[in-house]
Design an enzyme around this catalytic site. Sequence first.
Site, short mmCIF file in Angstrom:
data_model
loop_
_atom_site.label_atom_id
_atom_site.label_comp_id
_atom_site.label_asym_id
_atom_site.label_seq_id
_atom_site.Cartn_x
_atom_site.Cartn_y
_atom_site.Cartn_z
N GLY A 163 0.81 -1.21 0.00
CA GLY A 163 0.00 0.00 0.00
C GLY A 163 0.84 1.26 0.00
N ASP A 164 1.89 1.29 0.82
CA ASP A 164 2.79 2.44 0.86
C ASP A 164 3.49 2.62 -0.48
OD1 ASP A 164 2.93 3.43 3.78
OD2 ASP A 164 3.15 1.27 3.99
N SER A 165 3.93 1.50 -1.06
CA SER A 165 4.70 1.58 -2.30
C SER A 165 3.82 2.05 -3.46
CB SER A 165 5.33 0.22 -2.61
OG SER A 165 6.22 -0.16 -1.58
N ALA A 192 1.19 3.96 -3.19
CA ALA A 192 0.95 5.38 -2.96
C ALA A 192 2.15 6.20 -3.41
CB ALA A 192 0.65 5.63 -1.49
N ALA A 193 3.36 5.71 -3.14
CA ALA A 193 4.57 6.43 -3.56
C ALA A 193 4.62 6.56 -5.08
CB ALA A 193 5.81 5.71 -3.04
#
Length: 399
Positions: free
Chosen positions: A170-172, A174-175
């Site tokens: 999820g973080d990746s 979004a990045a």
Amino acid sequence: MTTPTRPLAGLKVVELGSLIAGPFAARIMGEFGAEVIKIESPDGGDPLRKWRKLYEGTSLWWYLQSRNKKSVTANLKHPDGLEVVRRLVAEADIVVENFRPGVLEKLGLGWETLSALNPGLVMLRLSGFGQSGPMAQQPGFGAIGESMGGLRYVTGFPDRPPVKTGISIGDSIAALWGVIGTLMALRHKEMNGGKGQVVDVALYEAVFAMMESLVPEFDVFGFVRERTGNIMPGITPSNTHTTRDGRHITIGANGDAIFRRLMLAMGRSDLADDPTLADNAGRDARRDELYALIDAWVAGHDETDALAALAAAEVPASRIFSVADMFADPQFLAREMLQSVKLPDGRDCRMPGVVPKLSATPGRCEWVGPALGEHTDAVLQTIGYDAAAIAALRRDGAI
């Protein structure tokens, strides 16, 4: 041989953030030539420095995530530390931040303040739920974004609870959206008058945007997609199978011509020529039957033999790679996806190569994640601080 200029050379990025989403976005910018100045607290810096496997006290993930960045310490609780940040932002093209909405505003570093200081600024803001809405100021990590965005619900097997992927996906995601949005904003600024803007990326929305036909299928048919294990729902055959020697391979034979080649490789010319299996709809209607047959065929072969037969038939297939497999694989090696770098003590260490590959202006790794505050003095000198002023800031706890 002349080293090619990278496409983001000349851009200055100030990174205000920690852990994954913001720093990953800034890492990509740095790999393609931007000067990335990472602001860290003098008191230990980014917590990622101590996450997962440590080498000589520092996370190997840190060395990867912060490659090509300059570490500058600034105490955001000290007025002089905040002034250092403001002076850096005044000369920056991009600010990347992943604080909870409202935190930077309380520090006097919100969008209104920074854009007044630097009207051309592009500010990438990554947060759990975005900068607006009733949940905006709630904390939200990637795991929450994956859950709310729909990914966790469809991941796993139907007879078991939802599961996570093996990385902080999820973080990746979004990045990546953040980098795309930032480049769009820079392009707009270049073409339409020089004004900057905010790029607002919510983790749950970044995941939600990847969920294929989930929304229209529910809206039109009331269909709720559920967990289906390793198969691709509605797309047949595409599944993972176990070989005679206990290895796992994935076969993607959902193209019409590919399916026919798979059946011929399995010795099932009757199925290859069956008109009811000539398209995906017909195959999906007989999904269980086909998967049982493919399971049995794969189980009758060792991994090497099964993959060789599938390759000869031009059927997309792969073992499930471990990192050990990657280190020995000729495709990874030919594409330079395992690049050797030097850790601070001189030890060689392989890291992932830079993605994507640009033919004329490729990205690269110039150095690994820096020591805490390694570049503080050099960077502050570029914005007008002399040695005495830097010493005073350090003595006062501002940096």
